[in-house]
Design an enzyme around this catalytic site. Structure first.
Site, PDB file in Angstrom:
ATOM      1  N   LYS A  58      42.077  41.254  44.931  1.00 37.04           N
ATOM      2  CA  LYS A  58      43.085  42.327  44.932  1.00 37.04           C
ATOM      3  C   LYS A  58      42.655  43.545  45.746  1.00 37.04           C
ATOM      4  CE  LYS A  58      46.056  40.897  41.264  1.00 37.04           C
ATOM      5  NZ  LYS A  58      46.647  41.053  39.939  1.00 37.04           N
TER       6      LYS A  58
ATOM      7  N   ARG B 241      42.535  34.317  36.236  1.00 41.35           N
ATOM      8  CA  ARG B 241      43.450  33.760  37.244  1.00 41.35           C
ATOM      9  C   ARG B 241      42.864  34.009  38.624  1.00 41.35           C
ATOM     10  NH1 ARG B 241      47.430  35.870  40.324  1.00 41.35           N
ATOM     11  NH2 ARG B 241      49.262  34.590  40.705  1.00 41.35           N
TER      12      ARG B 241
END
Ligand code: 7PJ
Length: 292
Positions: free
Chosen positions: A231, A270
């Site tokens: 991210k 995840r």
């Protein structure tokens, strides 16, 4: 005695509390920020490529698949319910047929939730925490697990000016309220996971405070799923130019937080990089289960 934690997901009973489960991301969108369009050939999704990627992920130690057909990247094109279903359902069906792994569907669309359940999926992963009209009712009609994620605002604009008085308290209260709405709608408590939603309407400081709250195991009311893989928060932290600019260069950063999350007892992580994350969670598990 306290019951051993378990996740009910369709006809599966998945024991939690041991090694963190590795959820493998399979984006079937043409415009994902971190693995954009790799599964497309000549402009359309290649089921063949998806299945080859999935097979590699199984060999690499994935515990779950997570299939998403809507990009939540800021500026991504909106997708209609039928486009989303056309991308996602054939993949869910093929994965369920071919592999024994449980399949999660990353969607906010009630009709797709129902169709995914019909196709053999095991979890609904909703970045909007079942807030779309009809979503809560659709999820309650199935017996799938649900992951409720926190997001402030909407994907297109959520990073413009995220603002909280107390990010950890607000995110936790929101997730508790959404979980209560699920329980009121008839969803078994043991079907629920919660997720602080890293990067969804959060500044770097918000993300870091939330991650500290994950590490402190600060009274989260349900088992946690964490998504930090590649991210942009890492792009802001790192001095490494490659990692600042390219999501694929954020592997070590992602693994650092995967290790801390696993050590802190999160149920599921995840990720894009399955083999590397599986190695990490196995080392953490060894550390946590060694005899005196
Ligand atoms: C998340 C997600 C996450 C859950 C995405 C990306 C953006 N679902 N879907 N948690 N992120 N539960 O993969 O970077 O953090 S899409």
């Amino acid at each position: 005695m306290e019951q051993a934690p378990v996740l009910l997901a369709g006809d599966r009973r998945i024991a939690l509390g041991g090694r963190a489960q590795v959820m493998a991301i399979l984006n079937v969108t043409p415009d994902s920020f971190s693995d954009g369009g790799e599964l497309f050939a000549a402009g359309s999704l290649s089921l063949d490529r998806v299945m080859r990627r999935a097979e590699a992920m199984v060999h690499a130690g994935a515990d779950w698949f997570d299939i998403g057909g809507e990009s939540t990247r800021p500026g991504a094109a909106q997708v209609t319910a039928s486009e989303e279903a056309d991308r996602v359902l054939p993949v869910v069906k093929a994965l369920v047929e071919r592999f024994d792994l449980p399949v999660s569907v990353d969607t906010s669309t009630p009709t797709l939730m129902l169709a995914a359940a019909e196709a053999g999926a095991s979890m609904i992963n909703d970045v909007r925490a079942l807030q779309r009209p009809g979503a809560l009712e659709a999820a309650a009609q199935t017996d799938l697990a649900v992951c409720l994620m926190h997001m402030q605002g909407q994907p297109g604009t959520m990073q413009t000016a995220p603002s909280y008085q107390n990010v950890c308290a607000e995110v936790s209260a929101y997730l508790q309220a959404r979980a209560s709405a699920c329980v009121d709608a008839g969803i078994d408590r043991q079907r629920i996971l919660i997720d602080p939603g890293f990067g969804f309407g959060k500044t770097l400081a918000h993300n870091l405070s939330l991650f500290r709250a994950v590490m402190d195991n600060a009274g989260w009311p349900f088992p946690l799923l964490i998504g930090v893989s590649r991210k942009s928060m890492f792009g802001s932290i790192l001095s490494n130019e490659a990692a600042r600019n390219d999501a694929k260069q954020r592997l070590s950063a992602s693994l650092a937080l995967a290790a801390l999350a696993a050590y802190s007892g999160v149920a599921m992580i995840r990720v894009h990089d399955v083999r590397e994350t599986r190695d990490v969670v196995e080392v953490i598990e060894a550390l946590q289960t060694v005899g005196e």
